[in-house]
Design a protein around this motif. Structure first.
Motif, PDB file in Angstrom:
ATOM      1  N   ALA A  11       1.481 -18.043  35.732  1.00 28.38           N
ATOM      2  CA  ALA A  11       1.828 -17.043  34.695  1.00 28.38           C
ATOM      3  C   ALA A  11       0.733 -16.867  33.131  1.00 28.38           C
ATOM      4  O   ALA A  11       0.823 -15.648  32.432  1.00 28.38           O
ATOM      5  N   ASP A  12       0.026 -18.313  33.187  1.00 29.69           N
ATOM      6  CA  ASP A  12      -0.769 -18.144  32.108  1.00 29.69           C
ATOM      7  C   ASP A  12      -2.411 -17.059  32.768  1.00 29.69           C
ATOM      8  O   ASP A  12      -3.281 -18.364  32.097  1.00 29.69           O
ATOM      9  N   ASP A  13      -2.494 -17.576  33.934  1.00 32.76           N
ATOM     10  CA  ASP A  13      -3.514 -16.984  34.019  1.00 32.76           C
ATOM     11  C   ASP A  13      -4.716 -15.433  33.353  1.00 32.76           C
ATOM     12  O   ASP A  13      -5.037 -15.359  33.703  1.00 32.76           O
ATOM     13  N   GLY A  14      -3.516 -15.335  33.157  1.00 34.52           N
ATOM     14  CA  GLY A  14      -4.190 -13.479  31.866  1.00 34.52           C
ATOM     15  C   GLY A  14      -4.048 -12.307  32.720  1.00 34.52           C
ATOM     16  O   GLY A  14      -4.851 -11.453  31.704  1.00 34.52           O
ATOM     17  N   TYR A  15      -3.468 -12.566  33.637  1.00 28.63           N
ATOM     18  CA  TYR A  15      -3.392 -11.099  34.012  1.00 28.63           C
ATOM     19  C   TYR A  15      -1.743 -10.849  34.615  1.00 28.63           C
ATOM     20  O   TYR A  15      -0.745 -11.947  34.808  1.00 28.63           O
ATOM     21  N   GLU A  16      -0.727  -9.647  35.161  1.00 26.24           N
ATOM     22  CA  GLU A  16      -0.320  -9.375  35.561  1.00 26.24           C
ATOM     23  C   GLU A  16      -0.116  -8.734  36.819  1.00 26.24           C
ATOM     24  O   GLU A  16      -0.315  -7.632  37.270  1.00 26.24           O
ATOM     25  N   LEU A  17       0.630  -9.078  37.921  1.00 22.85           N
ATOM     26  CA  LEU A  17       0.474  -8.332  38.741  1.00 22.85           C
ATOM     27  C   LEU A  17       2.297  -8.073  38.937  1.00 22.85           C
ATOM     28  O   LEU A  17       2.904  -8.760  39.219  1.00 22.85           O
ATOM     29  N   ASN A  18       2.312  -6.574  39.718  1.00 26.77           N
ATOM     30  CA  ASN A  18       3.533  -6.433  40.001  1.00 26.77           C
ATOM     31  C   ASN A  18       3.683  -5.624  41.324  1.00 26.77           C
ATOM     32  O   ASN A  18       4.799  -5.162  41.763  1.00 26.77           O
ATOM     33  N   SER A  19       2.568  -5.549  41.992  1.00 27.71           N
ATOM     34  CA  SER A  19       2.304  -5.118  43.490  1.00 27.71           C
ATOM     35  C   SER A  19       1.400  -5.370  44.061  1.00 27.71           C
ATOM     36  O   SER A  19       0.254  -6.427  43.435  1.00 27.71           O
ATOM     37  N   MET A  20       1.317  -5.307  45.071  1.00 25.20           N
ATOM     38  CA  MET A  20      -0.220  -5.790  46.004  1.00 25.20           C
ATOM     39  C   MET A  20      -0.918  -5.061  45.458  1.00 25.20           C
ATOM     40  O   MET A  20      -2.729  -5.853  45.506  1.00 25.20           O
ATOM     41  N   GLU A  21      -1.185  -3.872  44.966  1.00 22.88           N
ATOM     42  CA  GLU A  21      -2.974  -3.260  45.013  1.00 22.88           C
ATOM     43  C   GLU A  21      -2.609  -3.703  43.343  1.00 22.88           C
ATOM     44  O   GLU A  21      -3.961  -3.541  43.042  1.00 22.88           O
ATOM     45  N   ASP A  22      -1.221  -4.364  42.901  1.00 23.06           N
ATOM     46  CA  ASP A  22      -2.876  -4.810  41.762  1.00 23.06           C
ATOM     47  C   ASP A  22      -3.104  -6.255  41.529  1.00 23.06           C
ATOM     48  O   ASP A  22      -4.176  -6.326  41.198  1.00 23.06           O
ATOM     49  N   ILE A  23      -2.587  -7.093  43.149  1.00 21.02           N
ATOM     50  CA  ILE A  23      -3.878  -8.080  43.217  1.00 21.02           C
ATOM     51  C   ILE A  23      -4.951  -7.674  43.806  1.00 21.02           C
ATOM     52  O   ILE A  23      -6.076  -7.781  43.272  1.00 21.02           O
ATOM     53  N   ALA A  24      -5.649  -6.359  44.794  1.00 20.37           N
ATOM     54  CA  ALA A  24      -6.809  -5.414  44.725  1.00 20.37           C
ATOM     55  C   ALA A  24      -7.711  -5.177  43.944  1.00 20.37           C
ATOM     56  O   ALA A  24      -8.309  -5.405  43.351  1.00 20.37           O
ATOM     57  N   LYS A  25      -6.446  -4.772  42.524  1.00 23.22           N
ATOM     58  CA  LYS A  25      -7.161  -4.472  41.542  1.00 23.22           C
ATOM     59  C   LYS A  25      -7.478  -5.384  40.386  1.00 23.22           C
ATOM     60  O   LYS A  25      -8.474  -5.429  39.496  1.00 23.22           O
TER      61      LYS A  25
END
Length: 297
Positions: free
Chosen positions: A131-145
């Motif tokens: 949670a504290d890594d400074g980015y938000e992931l809501n989908s697999m596309e977010d991982i790619a982004k």
């Protein structure tokens, strides 16, 4: 029926959406002839479902069955992996007759090896990240982004997971680390393996893990030293929402019917138990007809 009601995670929503083969109201809740104990087949190291300390939600649901029948609950422990049915519910008891156990939990409702109850939970795959890594992931596309714009994320995934192809299609093949869904030690648990142990998210060796929803959510919500987030992958579509039931030997239809009647009678209590374990929300599951070609084709 709106989408929220249609995809409600818990037992009350499931029972309200299915037609029972035998109406629960027509079944008397009492022990079977000669039944003196509720014998449960379970894994001793399989939270959030079960463990020897009886901390899992299946342990608590088994206690409800025992309460309703006025019987003690006993366990026959065996790792819930390949060969589980053969070595538990279908294994004759060499000492006392009968079988080693008479009911198993966390069984796919559509099973070739068991007679199954009405489903008591449903879920979908999800992902866990710090949670504290400074980015938000809501989908697999977010991982790619994030991998393109911030840093390549190290992704833990079980071999032959249904998220493998979508992640590869997103150009993330080189960032995948594969794990065996059935590790060697009987005490090895998928959640601990990818989330809370060495070479995991907690240790910093992985950045995001793709994992079955109840397991991922449980370990993310119980991680205290390393704050984590769990996100259900409702983008996978309703095709990949799976239902789970109690399992019985195929001849034990009367026993199955009694358990179904208990599930119906105590559905509010079972729903409350499941809520304690943070099962993934299915309120926003994408219908199969709306799946995006970019990810899945």
């Amino acid at each position: 029926m709106n989408k929220m009601n249609c995809w409600k995670t818990t037992l009350a929503g499931i029972l309200g959406a299915v037609t029972l083969g035998v109406q629960a109201a027509d079944v008397e809740i009492k022990p079977l002839r000669g039944q003196e104990v509720v014998r449960v087949c379970a894994d001793a190291y399989n939270l959030p479902y079960s463990n020897k300390e009886l901390e899992g939600f299946d342990n608590k649901i088994a206690e409800i069955i025992g309460e309703e029948l006025g019987l003690p609950v006993e366990y026959y422990w065996f790792p819930q992996r390949m060969g589980f049915a053969r070595n538990t519910i279908n294994r004759p008891n060499p000492e006392g007759g009968g079988y080693m156990c008479d009911i198993a939990f966390n069984i796919p409702t559509k099973s070739d090896m068991y007679l199954t109850s009405d489903p008591y939970f449903r879920s979908i795959e999800g992902m866990v990240y710090r949670a504290d890594d400074g980015y938000e992931l809501n989908s697999m596309e977010d991982i790619a982004k994030v991998s393109k714009e911030v840093k390549p994320l190290r992704i833990g995934i079980f071999d032959r997971a249904l998220t493998t192809k979508p992640l590869i299609d997103l150009g993330l093949r080189e960032q995948l680390t594969y794990f065996n869904i059935q590790p060697g030690g009987v005490a090895d648990n998928p959640g601990r393996t990818l989330i809370g142990s060495e070479n995991s998210i907690a240790s910093g060796d992985l950045d995001v893990v793709m994992i079955w929803g109840p397991i991922g959510s449980y370990y993310a919500n119980t991680s205290t030293e390393v704050p984590m987030k769990f996100v259900p992958l409702n983008e996978l579509t309703d095709r990949y929402v799976f239902e789970f039931s109690a399992g019985f030997r195929r001849a034990d239809k009367r026993w199955r019917d009694v358990v179904n009647a208990i599930f119906e009678k105590r559905k509010d209590d079972i729903e409350a138990i499941l809520a304690e374990y943070h099962l993934p929300s299915l309120d926003n599951v994408v219908p199969q007809s709306e799946r995006r070609v970019r990810v899945f084709e």
